[in-house]
Design a protein around this motif. Sequence first.
Motif, PDB file in Angstrom:
ATOM      1  N   ASP A  45      -9.849  -1.517   3.264  1.00  0.00           N
ATOM      2  CA  ASP A  45      -9.519  -2.936   3.416  1.00  0.00           C
ATOM      3  C   ASP A  45      -8.814  -3.217   4.738  1.00  0.00           C
ATOM      4  O   ASP A  45      -7.870  -2.507   5.104  1.00  0.00           O
ATOM      5  N   ILE A  46      -9.271  -4.252   5.422  1.00  0.00           N
ATOM      6  CA  ILE A  46      -8.553  -4.798   6.579  1.00  0.00           C
ATOM      7  C   ILE A  46      -8.151  -6.223   6.232  1.00  0.00           C
ATOM      8  O   ILE A  46      -9.007  -7.070   5.936  1.00  0.00           O
ATOM      9  N   VAL A  47      -6.840  -6.475   6.241  1.00  0.00           N
ATOM     10  CA  VAL A  47      -6.286  -7.774   5.850  1.00  0.00           C
ATOM     11  C   VAL A  47      -5.635  -8.418   7.069  1.00  0.00           C
ATOM     12  O   VAL A  47      -4.789  -7.808   7.728  1.00  0.00           O
ATOM     13  N   LYS A  48      -6.016  -9.653   7.369  1.00  0.00           N
ATOM     14  CA  LYS A  48      -5.442 -10.355   8.518  1.00  0.00           C
ATOM     15  C   LYS A  48      -3.963 -10.660   8.303  1.00  0.00           C
ATOM     16  O   LYS A  48      -3.491 -10.772   7.164  1.00  0.00           O
ATOM     17  N   GLY A  49      -3.249 -10.813   9.401  1.00  0.00           N
ATOM     18  CA  GLY A  49      -1.832 -11.154   9.335  1.00  0.00           C
ATOM     19  C   GLY A  49      -1.598 -12.438   8.569  1.00  0.00           C
ATOM     20  O   GLY A  49      -2.321 -13.415   8.740  1.00  0.00           O
ATOM     21  N   GLY A  50      -0.584 -12.426   7.702  1.00  0.00           N
ATOM     22  CA  GLY A  50      -0.215 -13.606   6.935  1.00  0.00           C
ATOM     23  C   GLY A  50      -0.998 -13.799   5.659  1.00  0.00           C
ATOM     24  O   GLY A  50      -0.768 -14.760   4.922  1.00  0.00           O
ATOM     25  N   VAL A  68      -3.119   2.977   6.454  1.00  0.00           N
ATOM     26  CA  VAL A  68      -3.608   3.542   7.710  1.00  0.00           C
ATOM     27  C   VAL A  68      -2.909   2.893   8.902  1.00  0.00           C
ATOM     28  O   VAL A  68      -2.479   3.577   9.842  1.00  0.00           O
ATOM     29  N   ALA A  69      -2.772   1.566   8.881  1.00  0.00           N
ATOM     30  CA  ALA A  69      -2.117   0.832   9.970  1.00  0.00           C
ATOM     31  C   ALA A  69      -1.487  -0.427   9.402  1.00  0.00           C
ATOM     32  O   ALA A  69      -2.076  -1.092   8.547  1.00  0.00           O
ATOM     33  N   GLY A  70      -0.292  -0.758   9.882  1.00  0.00           N
ATOM     34  CA  GLY A  70       0.406  -1.933   9.383  1.00  0.00           C
ATOM     35  C   GLY A  70       1.284  -1.606   8.198  1.00  0.00           C
ATOM     36  O   GLY A  70       1.733  -0.464   8.023  1.00  0.00           O
ATOM     37  N   ALA A  71       1.534  -2.601   7.348  1.00  0.00           N
ATOM     38  CA  ALA A  71       2.409  -2.414   6.188  1.00  0.00           C
ATOM     39  C   ALA A  71       2.026  -3.404   5.093  1.00  0.00           C
ATOM     40  O   ALA A  71       1.632  -4.538   5.374  1.00  0.00           O
ATOM     41  N   ASN A 112      -4.488  -2.274   7.591  1.00  0.00           N
ATOM     42  CA  ASN A 112      -5.625  -1.456   7.159  1.00  0.00           C
ATOM     43  C   ASN A 112      -5.126  -0.441   6.140  1.00  0.00           C
ATOM     44  O   ASN A 112      -4.217   0.335   6.420  1.00  0.00           O
ATOM     45  N   PHE A 113      -5.678  -0.494   4.944  1.00  0.00           N
ATOM     46  CA  PHE A 113      -5.291   0.487   3.931  1.00  0.00           C
ATOM     47  C   PHE A 113      -6.463   0.834   3.039  1.00  0.00           C
ATOM     48  O   PHE A 113      -7.421   0.073   2.916  1.00  0.00           O
ATOM     49  N   LEU A 114      -6.382   2.016   2.441  1.00  0.00           N
ATOM     50  CA  LEU A 114      -7.365   2.460   1.470  1.00  0.00           C
ATOM     51  C   LEU A 114      -6.811   2.202   0.076  1.00  0.00           C
ATOM     52  O   LEU A 114      -5.720   2.662  -0.259  1.00  0.00           O
TER      53      LEU A 114
END
Length: 232
Positions: A45-50, A68-71, A112-114
């Motif tokens: 999953d890639i989730v946009k900011g906000g 993977v990236a972000g929080a 980005n997270f699994l």
Amino acid sequence: MYIRRATQRGKANFGWLNSHHSFSFGSYYDPAHMGVSVLRVINDDIVKGGYGFDTHGHRDMEIISYIVAGAIEHQDSTGNRFIVPAGEVQRMSAGSGIMHSEYNASKTDDLNFLQIWIKPNINGMTPSYEQKRIEQDGKLTPLANPTGDNGALKLHQDATLYRLVLQQGETIPLELPGRIGYLHIIKGDAKTANDSLSAGDGIALNSGERLDLAATSPLEALWFDLPPNVHD
């Protein structure tokens, strides 16, 4: 061997969410890709900011988030409210039922997270939650196992999830006598005797099969040790 190519995965794009499904999930259904053993979901999953997933419910599932990236900003009906940054792993046992939400903790940067779902070996348990930063120790490091030993999260199933890290040129043999294995590539590239693997690719091993994996670039992957003879 069962090989799941990144380019062949199911897709869902809602603008704020771009998701790739290794196995059948939501509106994506393919009877040839229903999971491996007790492993039911790997969503990249890639989730946009906000943005994020509004409050929704789960039950009788072990849900693991590998950032993977972000929080992730997590909140659930048992009172947990935490930030889960890249480098940490989260396990939520839905058990008898839990409501939760997951949002990108950043207003500007992508997350980005699994999202990983594993069937538990007991239904109706009291919901529970863990998150940890688990430092890599060698090529294979346990992230979740049935006992929570060796610094891992506790998984309510006869299964173990490892992080596999190889430097370019390093190799590792993967085999699980009497068990089922599944490898999911997060970053980097590798080759086997017969195939090349890249980010998003997955490959399953039945008992008696062996995979000699060689990293052709710095490699990060997940390796699942799963029970055989699982029936829905």
